[in-house]
Design a protein around this motif. Structure first.
Motif, short mmCIF file in Angstrom:
data_model
loop_
_atom_site.label_atom_id
_atom_site.label_comp_id
_atom_site.label_asym_id
_atom_site.label_seq_id
_atom_site.Cartn_x
_atom_site.Cartn_y
_atom_site.Cartn_z
N GLU A 19 4.53 27.95 31.50
CA GLU A 19 4.31 26.52 31.39
C GLU A 19 4.51 26.11 29.89
O GLU A 19 4.40 26.83 29.08
N GLY A 77 8.66 22.50 37.81
CA GLY A 77 7.34 21.62 38.22
C GLY A 77 6.81 20.97 37.02
O GLY A 77 6.79 21.42 36.05
N ALA A 79 3.30 18.24 35.82
CA ALA A 79 1.91 17.39 36.01
C ALA A 79 1.97 16.34 35.05
O ALA A 79 2.18 16.54 33.93
N GLU A 83 -2.20 13.11 35.44
CA GLU A 83 -3.02 14.36 36.20
C GLU A 83 -3.50 15.22 34.98
O GLU A 83 -4.73 16.05 35.36
N LEU A 95 -1.32 23.32 38.29
CA LEU A 95 -0.67 22.43 39.24
C LEU A 95 0.71 22.66 39.17
O LEU A 95 1.83 22.59 39.97
N ALA A 96 1.32 22.30 37.75
CA ALA A 96 2.68 22.26 37.54
C ALA A 96 3.32 23.64 37.91
O ALA A 96 4.60 23.61 38.25
N GLN A 98 2.24 25.94 40.25
CA GLN A 98 2.36 26.09 41.61
C GLN A 98 3.62 24.92 42.18
O GLN A 98 4.35 25.45 43.09
N ARG A 99 3.60 23.95 41.55
CA ARG A 99 4.87 23.07 41.70
C ARG A 99 6.33 23.76 41.77
O ARG A 99 7.09 23.76 42.23
N ALA A 100 6.38 24.43 40.56
CA ALA A 100 7.62 25.05 40.11
C ALA A 100 7.83 26.25 41.11
O ALA A 100 9.02 26.27 41.57
N ALA A 102 6.73 26.29 44.22
CA ALA A 102 7.18 25.59 45.56
C ALA A 102 8.59 25.22 45.70
O ALA A 102 9.02 24.97 46.67
N ARG A 103 9.10 25.03 44.32
CA ARG A 103 10.50 24.34 44.37
C ARG A 103 11.49 25.38 44.37
O ARG A 103 12.74 25.09 44.19
#
Length: 209
Positions: A19, A77, A79, A83, A95-96, A98-100, A102-103
């Motif tokens: 990140e 991803g 945030a 946030e 969170l960022a 996890q989003r990365a 997930a994508r």
């Protein structure tokens, strides 16, 4: 220089995750996940490193090339500033990340993360301190995240020119801090961070676009 040893030792689809944007006074925190499922071309491996060690033009060139490399998968991803303030920067960064992940097109077999703490990804994972200087997958993720975040801050800077985000990317430079005092707080400033928090406590209100 980073290498591909950790990815090869684990086997399968290994994602490197990093990140960018924990420290700035403004803007989102952005993460990237990169999988080299067919390995890293030698010429690309020779120039990749921790994004902080690379010149902007080199980062841009690497980020532009990565999507065309055979077998590469990239997830990005973020945030938001809101946030970051609501969750704190540590949780927002997770969170960022996890989003990365997930994508990505599908969940990797294993995740390598730069740092000493692990978000929950739904698969096996390992935290590596200084990982962006050790793992090529993490280095690639750090480069992608840095390029994406710098572009976001440049776009925001065009709308909010007082803060010079095109050059400082939201970090608390002397010029940025002076602009906060003169121009006030924007909607993209992190109100729980240092100088911004003190100005909020002093009663400074948020500027409108």
């Amino acid at each position: 220089m980073p290498d591909f040893t950790r990815e090869q030792n684990h086997g399968g689809r290994v994602a490197g995750v990093d990140e960018v944007g924990r420290g700035p006074l403004a803007g989102p925190v952005v993460a990237a996940a990169v999988v080299f499922s067919a390995g890293v071309p030698d010429d690309l491996a020779a120039i990749m490193d921790d994004s902080k060690k690379l010149k902007p033009a080199v980062r841009e060139a690497i980020a532009a090339r990565l999507p065309s490399v055979a077998g590469v998968e990239i997830g990005i991803g973020a945030a938001s500033t809101q946030e970051v303030d609501a969750l704190n920067i540590h949780n927002a960064a997770h969170l960022a990340m996890q989003r990365a992940v997930a994508r990505l097109p599908r969940l990797p077999d294993h995740v390598l993360v730069d740092g000493n703490k692990l978000p929950a990804f739904g698969c096996s994972a390992q935290a590596i301190v200084g990982g962006d200087g050790l793992s090529l997958s993490i280095a690639a993720a750090s480069i992608v995240a840095k390029v994406v975040r710098d572009r976001i801050m440049a776009r925001l800077g065009a709308r909010w020119p007082d803060y010079d985000w095109q050059r400082n990317a939201g970090y608390g430079t002397a010029a940025h801090r002076q602009a906060l005092g003169a121009a006030g707080i924007s909607p993209h400033h992190r109100k729980t961070f240092g100088t911004v928090r003190r100005q909020v406590a002093a009663g400074q209100t948020e500027k409108q676009a």
